[in-house]
Write a protein that holds these residues in place. Structure first.
Motif, mmCIF file in Angstrom:
data_model
loop_
_atom_site.group_PDB
_atom_site.id
_atom_site.type_symbol
_atom_site.label_atom_id
_atom_site.label_comp_id
_atom_site.label_asym_id
_atom_site.label_seq_id
_atom_site.Cartn_x
_atom_site.Cartn_y
_atom_site.Cartn_z
ATOM 1 N N ASP A 11 -6.791 -52.167 16.136
ATOM 2 C CA ASP A 11 -5.706 -52.498 17.070
ATOM 3 C C ASP A 11 -4.437 -51.714 16.704
ATOM 4 N N LYS B 167 -4.982 -45.579 20.673
ATOM 5 C CA LYS B 167 -6.065 -44.964 21.439
ATOM 6 C C LYS B 167 -5.859 -45.017 22.953
ATOM 7 N N ARG C 126 -12.418 -60.259 30.262
ATOM 8 C CA ARG C 126 -11.371 -59.890 29.301
ATOM 9 C C ARG C 126 -10.371 -61.038 29.095
ATOM 10 N N ARG D 76 -12.646 -47.862 24.128
ATOM 11 C CA ARG D 76 -13.570 -48.797 23.450
ATOM 12 C C ARG D 76 -14.919 -48.870 24.162
ATOM 13 N N SER E 129 -17.906 -53.448 19.420
ATOM 14 C CA SER E 129 -18.670 -54.679 19.167
ATOM 15 C C SER E 129 -19.271 -54.656 17.768
ATOM 16 N N GLN F 29 -17.380 -57.593 16.012
ATOM 17 C CA GLN F 29 -18.258 -58.770 15.929
ATOM 18 C C GLN F 29 -19.267 -58.625 14.775
HETATM 19 P P1 TYD Z 1 -7.904 -53.317 23.499
HETATM 20 O O1 TYD Z 1 -7.833 -53.351 24.976
HETATM 21 O O2 TYD Z 1 -8.159 -52.034 22.859
HETATM 22 O O3 TYD Z 1 -6.612 -54.002 22.891
HETATM 23 P P2 TYD Z 1 -5.100 -53.623 23.148
HETATM 24 O O4 TYD Z 1 -5.006 -52.846 24.422
HETATM 25 O O5 TYD Z 1 -4.507 -54.993 23.195
HETATM 26 O O6 TYD Z 1 -4.729 -52.846 21.916
HETATM 27 O O7 TYD Z 1 -9.056 -54.297 23.022
HETATM 28 C C1 TYD Z 1 -8.949 -55.640 23.141
HETATM 29 C C2 TYD Z 1 -9.457 -56.347 21.925
HETATM 30 O O8 TYD Z 1 -10.865 -56.605 22.064
HETATM 31 C C3 TYD Z 1 -9.284 -55.600 20.621
HETATM 32 O O9 TYD Z 1 -8.720 -56.502 19.679
HETATM 33 C C4 TYD Z 1 -10.691 -55.266 20.192
HETATM 34 C C5 TYD Z 1 -11.520 -56.300 20.850
HETATM 35 N N1 TYD Z 1 -12.925 -55.901 21.144
HETATM 36 C C6 TYD Z 1 -13.969 -56.498 20.439
HETATM 37 O O10 TYD Z 1 -13.731 -57.332 19.557
HETATM 38 N N2 TYD Z 1 -15.257 -56.145 20.766
HETATM 39 C C7 TYD Z 1 -15.557 -55.260 21.763
HETATM 40 O O11 TYD Z 1 -16.737 -54.953 22.024
HETATM 41 C C8 TYD Z 1 -14.448 -54.652 22.468
HETATM 42 C C9 TYD Z 1 -14.716 -53.661 23.571
HETATM 43 C C10 TYD Z 1 -13.153 -55.003 22.139
#
Ligand code: TYD
Length: 222
Positions: free
Chosen positions: A12, A16, A50, A95, A100, A104
């Motif tokens: 985070d 990106k 989301r 992402r 994941s 996870q």
């Molecule tokens: P992201 O949109 O990149 O966060 P932000 O724009 O707020 O920086 O991603 C959202 C969150 O979801 C991020 O903390 C990572 C998480 N995530 C997972 O845990 N597993 C996944 O498969 C994906 C795609 C995201």
């Protein structure tokens, strides 16, 4: 067919989303047809999922969380990503499956093998041609994310140990597939410099796709 599937990954606050947008703009300015998208999200179902995943309304179990990310991904791949690739577009996804595995799997401790299986089902085997991993100390990234938005989501609120494991997870995944990953250390670099490093790596891939081998002028490790 000149389609390409590029993904951006990283902890985070690594920047990106900005880099994905900058790369899309650069490719478009060179005449490429680009589809820029993100996960979780990218479809109306995915954006609804989301909200469930990042909002704080529900207590999710780890496996429910992994399956919801995979469900959103299944819809995204079939409804948007595969059709865009079939049209010859360059797809840039903020992402994908590696998130994941890192969050996870390495972060929450779910079995990497099980996560690979559910994601194989979700993606019907689609893999990125190139994954750009922006690596950054998660403490710096989280501070940046908080300063930028003034609030944190459900995943960002997990503790420092979780985010450290996520970062290590991404680096481990990159080591296991060095031909697919380009790792860029972003700490201390202004966005323009990161943009240039990303571009060098993508240009190299475009050169290969055209059947020519462009030299790696910036000396970025792939
Ligand atoms: P992201 O949109 O990149 O966060 P932000 O724009 O707020 O920086 O991603 C959202 C969150 O979801 C991020 O903390 C990572 C998480 N995530 C997972 O845990 N597993 C996944 O498969 C994906 C795609 C995201």
């Amino acid at each position: 067919m000149n389609s390409l599937f590029l993904t951006f990954e990283g902890p985070d606050g690594c920047g990106k989303s900005t880099q994905a947008r900058l790369l899309a703009e650069k490719l478009r300015s060179q005449g490429y047809d680009v589809f820029l998208t993100r996960e979780p999200g990218g479809t109306s179902l995915g954006e609804a999922v989301r909200e469930l995943l990042l909002g704080k309304e529900y207590e999710l179990t780890s496996s429910a969380e992994a399956l919801l990310y995979a469900a959103a991904r299944a819809q995204h791949v079939e409804e948007k990503i595969r059709p865009a690739l079939a049209k010859g577009q360059i797809v840039i996804c903020d992402r994908f499956v590696d998130s994941s595995l890192a969050y996870q799997g390495y972060g929450l401790g779910l079995s990497l093998q099980k996560l690979r299986e559910i994601n194989l089902f979700a993606t019907s085997g689609l893999e990125p041609d190139l994954t750009i991993l922006l690596d950054l100390d998660p403490q710096i990234g989280l501070a940046r994310a908080r300063a930028g938005r003034g609030q944190t989501d459900r995943i960002e609120e997990r503790d420092g140990a979780f985010h450290k494991q996520v970062r290590e997870g991404f680096l481990d995944l990159a080591r296991s597939q060095p031909e697919r990953f380009a790792v860029i250390q972003v700490e201390g670099l202004p966005p323009e410099e990161v943009e240039q490093l990303v571009w060098t790596r993508v240009e190299k891939l475009l050169g290969k796709q055209r059947g020519t081998f462009s030299c790696n002028k910036m000396g970025v490790k792939s």
